[in-house]
Write a protein that holds these residues in place. Structure first.
Motif, PDB file in Angstrom:
ATOM      1  N   TRP A  64      30.254  35.167  44.607  1.00  0.00           N
ATOM      2  CA  TRP A  64      32.066  35.187  44.422  1.00  0.00           C
ATOM      3  C   TRP A  64      32.312  36.504  45.589  1.00  0.00           C
ATOM      4  CZ3 TRP A  64      34.351  30.761  42.859  1.00  0.00           C
ATOM      5  CH2 TRP A  64      33.553  30.549  41.525  1.00  0.00           C
ATOM      6  N   ASP A  65      31.592  37.169  45.654  1.00  0.00           N
ATOM      7  CA  ASP A  65      31.761  37.623  46.355  1.00  0.00           C
ATOM      8  C   ASP A  65      32.361  38.277  47.814  1.00  0.00           C
ATOM      9  OD1 ASP A  65      32.315  40.122  44.358  1.00  0.00           O
ATOM     10  OD2 ASP A  65      30.125  40.300  44.256  1.00  0.00           O
ATOM     11  N   PRO A 101      33.401  37.157  51.110  1.00  0.00           N
ATOM     12  CA  PRO A 101      34.994  36.742  52.300  1.00  0.00           C
ATOM     13  C   PRO A 101      34.943  35.268  52.239  1.00  0.00           C
ATOM     14  CG  PRO A 101      33.423  37.562  53.579  1.00  0.00           C
ATOM     15  CD  PRO A 101      32.514  37.249  51.488  1.00  0.00           C
ATOM     16  N   ILE A 102      36.371  34.347  51.813  1.00  0.00           N
ATOM     17  CA  ILE A 102      36.597  33.214  52.167  1.00  0.00           C
ATOM     18  C   ILE A 102      36.827  32.793  53.890  1.00  0.00           C
ATOM     19  CG2 ILE A 102      38.351  30.853  51.933  1.00  0.00           C
ATOM     20  CD1 ILE A 102      36.589  31.545  49.330  1.00  0.00           C
ATOM     21  N   ARG A 130      37.455  30.121  39.210  1.00  0.00           N
ATOM     22  CA  ARG A 130      37.626  31.348  39.558  1.00  0.00           C
ATOM     23  C   ARG A 130      37.632  31.600  41.146  1.00  0.00           C
ATOM     24  NH1 ARG A 130      33.900  35.106  37.735  1.00  0.00           N
ATOM     25  NH2 ARG A 130      33.416  36.161  39.887  1.00  0.00           N
ATOM     26  N   LYS A 187      39.525  32.557  44.188  1.00  0.00           N
ATOM     27  CA  LYS A 187      38.883  33.394  46.134  1.00  0.00           C
ATOM     28  C   LYS A 187      39.918  32.474  46.732  1.00  0.00           C
ATOM     29  CE  LYS A 187      36.492  34.899  47.068  1.00  0.00           C
ATOM     30  NZ  LYS A 187      35.718  35.793  47.962  1.00  0.00           N
ATOM     31  N   ASP A 211      43.279  31.870  46.790  1.00  0.00           N
ATOM     32  CA  ASP A 211      44.187  32.369  46.750  1.00  0.00           C
ATOM     33  C   ASP A 211      45.482  31.734  46.824  1.00  0.00           C
ATOM     34  OD1 ASP A 211      46.450  34.519  47.456  1.00  0.00           O
ATOM     35  OD2 ASP A 211      46.852  33.999  49.296  1.00  0.00           O
ATOM     36  N   LEU A 228      31.895  28.195  49.618  1.00  0.00           N
ATOM     37  CA  LEU A 228      32.311  28.586  48.749  1.00  0.00           C
ATOM     38  C   LEU A 228      32.357  26.850  47.964  1.00  0.00           C
ATOM     39  CD1 LEU A 228      33.188  29.570  45.431  1.00  0.00           C
ATOM     40  CD2 LEU A 228      35.405  30.177  46.624  1.00  0.00           C
TER      41      LEU A 228
END
Length: 318
Positions: A36-37, A39-40, A127, A131, A133, A186
């Motif tokens: 989850w850390d 970046p997209i 979640r 991520k 946005d 993701l």
């Protein structure tokens, strides 16, 4: 009327024991399994562009590549929002299903196991929204109210046919996503976990629907067909919330109208629903007035239209 076909079922306890063993071997904690850390990657699509609601329309041609990729993130977020909505309904229906049954049976224990899975899936989807946005795309008051009625009054066939419908639609889209290395990591990771665990849920729902449906009185079957048609219509027509279009600078009303008339989008919905349509239609669960809602939702195809293509990994991006 579509002839009814009796689906062959496995002994209820036997299939539940198999599903429990499978759950013990292949269940995931998304909070641990997914990074989850990370970046997209905004240079990637979140879902194949040909599956987006505006693909192939005049509005699509007006969008820049950045807007198209953003639209893909917002549309997958909208689909995930529907997933959270229905999984919350399903968890309540499964609790009702287990309420009057013996918890020492494997059948009920698997129902509890599925509830636990759905809890994790809802957290995972939530979640993912953050991520990407994207907001939680809440349904309109009418659909929200009908969902509340449905979860309260559903019978066995409605519980499991409704579950099978939503799970099959998501499964088809996510099976494409998880194998396409050009897509956002993701959404691929989320899809992979959901596909593995939902395969068990679909087997459970398919067997339980088939076991229950043919033992119901014809009046109950008529009622169930009609209510199922309504549920299918409202779930399908809310897959893409109009607010996603505003996120890429489009007028929501204009874009929603374009999507509704878009033959590519209709073909995609037909493709995603083809397996569950075949299962329920063979059982005689898609007929009468309820069938009207399936067709109106764009799930029975366009007359004379070819099946929506299944693009392989590496499909050229529009």
């Amino acid at each position: 009327m579509t002839p009814k076909t009796q689906t062959r079922t496995t002994d209820r306890e036997d299939i539940a024991k198999r599903l429990l063993r499978s759950s013990a071997k292949a269940s995931y904690d998304p909070l641990v399994e997914i990074d989850w850390d990370a970046p997209i990657d905004r240079d990637r699509y979140a879902i194949r562009p040909e599956r987006l609601s505006l693909y192939g329309t005049e509005l699509w041609e007006t969008l820049t590549e950045d807007q198209r990729r953003e639209l893909s993130r917002q549309e997958i977020a909208s689909v995930a929002s529907i997933g959270i909505w229905f999984e919350t309904i399903l968890m309540q229906m499964l609790v009702r299903h287990a309420y009057d049954r013996d918890p020492t049976t494997s059948h009920v224990q698997y129902a509890y196991t599925e509830i636990a899975d759905e809890c994790r899936h809802s957290v995972m989807f939530a979640r993912m929204l953050g991520k990407l946005d994207a907001p939680f795309y809440r349904l309109d008051p009418v659909a929200q109210f009908l969902g509340r009625v449905f979860k309260t009054l559903s019978n066995g066939p409605l519980t499991f046919s409704g579950a099978l419908f939503v799970e099959e639609i998501l499964d088809q889209l996510q099976r494409e996503i998880m194998v396409d290395e050009e897509l956002e990591p993701l959404t691929r990771a989320v899809s992979r976990i959901h596909v593995v665990e939902e395969a068990r849920h679909m087997r459970y729902a398919r067997e339980e629907f088939a076991r229950d449906w043919h033992n119901r009185h014809p009046l109950i079957q008529h009622y169930s067909r009609f209510v199922l048609g309504l549920v299918v219509y409202y779930a399908t027509t809310r897959l893409i919330n109009p607010r996603v279009y505003a996120r890429v600078g489009l007028d929501p009303r204009t874009a929603r109208k374009a999507a509704r008339r878009n033959p590519y989008w209709t073909d995609t919905k037909t493709w995603a629903a083809r397996k569950v349509v075949a299962t329920l239609d063979a059982a005689g669960a898609i007929s009468g007035p309820g069938r009207y809602f399936w067709r109106k939702a764009g799930l029975l195809g366009r007359p004379g239209a070819p099946a929506a293509p299944t693009a392989g990994p590496g499909t050229q991006r529009a």
